[in-house]
Design a protein around this motif. Structure first.
Motif, PDB file in Angstrom:
ATOM      1  N   ALA A 168      -6.646   6.901  -3.357  1.00 56.81           N
ATOM      2  CA  ALA A 168      -7.387   6.667  -2.311  1.00 56.81           C
ATOM      3  C   ALA A 168      -7.488   5.369  -1.867  1.00 56.81           C
ATOM      4  CB  ALA A 168      -8.772   7.120  -3.031  1.00 56.81           C
ATOM      5  N   CYS A 169      -7.415   4.407  -2.800  1.00 54.14           N
ATOM      6  CA  CYS A 169      -7.532   3.030  -2.553  1.00 54.14           C
ATOM      7  C   CYS A 169      -6.070   2.481  -1.721  1.00 54.14           C
ATOM      8  CB  CYS A 169      -7.522   1.902  -3.793  1.00 54.14           C
ATOM      9  SG  CYS A 169      -9.088   2.151  -4.772  1.00 54.14           S
ATOM     10  N   ALA A 193       0.898  -1.221   0.064  1.00 55.73           N
ATOM     11  CA  ALA A 193      -0.016   0.116   0.079  1.00 55.73           C
ATOM     12  C   ALA A 193       0.929   1.257   0.064  1.00 55.73           C
ATOM     13  CB  ALA A 193      -0.963  -0.159   1.331  1.00 55.73           C
ATOM     14  N   LEU A 194       2.134   1.303   0.735  1.00 59.59           N
ATOM     15  CA  LEU A 194       2.992   2.272   0.945  1.00 59.59           C
ATOM     16  C   LEU A 194       3.591   2.618  -0.521  1.00 59.59           C
ATOM     17  CD1 LEU A 194       4.032   4.625   2.530  1.00 59.59           C
ATOM     18  CD2 LEU A 194       5.954   3.071   3.311  1.00 59.59           C
ATOM     19  N   LEU A 195       3.915   1.745  -1.305  1.00 59.77           N
ATOM     20  CA  LEU A 195       4.417   1.771  -2.601  1.00 59.77           C
ATOM     21  C   LEU A 195       3.502   2.220  -3.524  1.00 59.77           C
ATOM     22  CD1 LEU A 195       6.625  -1.441  -2.622  1.00 59.77           C
ATOM     23  CD2 LEU A 195       7.646   0.877  -2.723  1.00 59.77           C
ATOM     24  N   PHE A 196       2.238   1.775  -3.478  1.00 64.29           N
ATOM     25  CA  PHE A 196       1.311   2.096  -4.458  1.00 64.29           C
ATOM     26  C   PHE A 196       0.972   3.846  -4.073  1.00 64.29           C
ATOM     27  CE2 PHE A 196      -0.266  -2.176  -5.304  1.00 64.29           C
ATOM     28  CZ  PHE A 196       0.227  -2.203  -6.800  1.00 64.29           C
ATOM     29  N   LEU A 243      -4.235   2.687   6.062  1.00 61.54           N
ATOM     30  CA  LEU A 243      -4.774   3.179   7.339  1.00 61.54           C
ATOM     31  C   LEU A 243      -5.345   2.328   7.960  1.00 61.54           C
ATOM     32  CD1 LEU A 243      -5.810   6.719   6.285  1.00 61.54           C
ATOM     33  CD2 LEU A 243      -3.627   6.307   7.600  1.00 61.54           C
ATOM     34  N   THR A 244      -5.857   1.139   7.264  1.00 63.27           N
ATOM     35  CA  THR A 244      -6.922   0.245   7.887  1.00 63.27           C
ATOM     36  C   THR A 244      -6.168  -1.245   7.709  1.00 63.27           C
ATOM     37  OG1 THR A 244      -8.156  -0.266   5.767  1.00 63.27           O
ATOM     38  CG2 THR A 244      -8.751   1.581   7.350  1.00 63.27           C
ATOM     39  N   GLY A 297     -14.317  -1.135   2.691  1.00 60.75           N
ATOM     40  CA  GLY A 297     -13.633  -1.054   1.573  1.00 60.75           C
ATOM     41  C   GLY A 297     -14.342  -1.609   0.235  1.00 60.75           C
ATOM     42  N   TRP A 298     -15.702  -1.628   0.430  1.00 55.60           N
ATOM     43  CA  TRP A 298     -16.517  -2.161  -0.858  1.00 55.60           C
ATOM     44  C   TRP A 298     -16.707  -1.311  -1.930  1.00 55.60           C
ATOM     45  CZ3 TRP A 298     -19.957   1.138  -2.965  1.00 55.60           C
ATOM     46  CH2 TRP A 298     -20.193   2.262  -2.170  1.00 55.60           C
TER      47      TRP A 298
END
Length: 227
Positions: A183-184, A2-5, A190-191, A134-135
């Motif tokens: 955003a994703c 997630a951090l890389l994206f 964070l979650t 996350g839907w």
């Protein structure tokens, strides 16, 4: 992952803005795109690694695997395009316009990947099923892929004129697509929740079952308690 994206998306979000290029210069702007594409490739590689154990599972497992592989292939095409743009900026100091635009093959890979992930998500017909953490991610991810595709078309260089069809539209759609990916990635960072891995989905389901059982057990104890 997630951090890389997240970092890669930030590069593609700010890179197309003319104001950013005016402040940092064309060379730094081109480097920003290249760094962003490398970060995407690294994140895609981790996504492939995460999806690998479930690649033969029907449904979400297989979909997550193919979506990750095809998306990673797309990032490699973006590596090539952004490197060419950076090389042009570094070797030609007098060149003073934004030369990067989304690669056609990379955009097609992103779009196919987004469609696979969205088809594997819970839907009512064409629309995503609301509810649950996350839907919205598969839909927003697909929207980002569509924006990149539009940017690719708008950035097509007409041979007769040597100019793009619509450079402004190409820049804005690149930023919008990057915003969707950001955003994703931010939500996942964070979650700790992501819909890109079938394994993570099973862990979430197990957690939900355990939490429900615990709540029911506590409710029974309260009912059985005297007074």
């Amino acid at each position: 992952m997630a951090l890389l994206f997240l970092a890669g998306s930030a590069c593609f979000l700010i890179g197309p803005f003319p104001g950013y290029a005016s402040v940092v210069g064309d060379t730094a702007d081109a480097v920003t795109f290249f760094v962003g594409s490398v970060l995407f490739t690294m994140g895609g590689g981790l996504q492939v690694w995460i999806a690998f154990p479930d690649r033969r599972l029907p449904g979400a497992g297989r979909a997550a695997w193919w979506a990750a592989v095809i998306q990673s292939l797309g990032t490699l095409f973006f590596n090539r395009t952004t490197y060419q743009a950076m090389h042009t900026a570094l070797s030609s100091p007098e060149y003073n316009k934004l030369v990067w635009r989304p690669d056609m093959l990379g955009s097609i890979c992103f779009l196919i990947s987004g469609v696979i992930a969205y088809r594997a998500s819970k839907r009512h017909g064409w629309l995503p099923v609301r509810g649950g953490r996350g839907w919205w991610q598969p839909a927003v991810n697909l929207l980002g892929c569509i924006f990149f595709g539009i940017s690719c078309v708008a950035g097509h260089v007409v041979p007769s004129t040597g100019s793009m069809l619509d450079q402004a539209a190409s820049n804005w759609n690149t930023s919008l697509g990057a915003g969707c990916f950001l955003a994703c990635a931010l939500f996942t960072l964070l979650t700790g929740w992501t819909l890109k891995s079938a394994r993570f989905r099973r862990l979430r389901k197990f957690r939900e079952v355990v939490e429900q059982d615990a709540e029911e057990h506590l409710a029974h104890r309260r009912e059985a308690a005297p007074g």
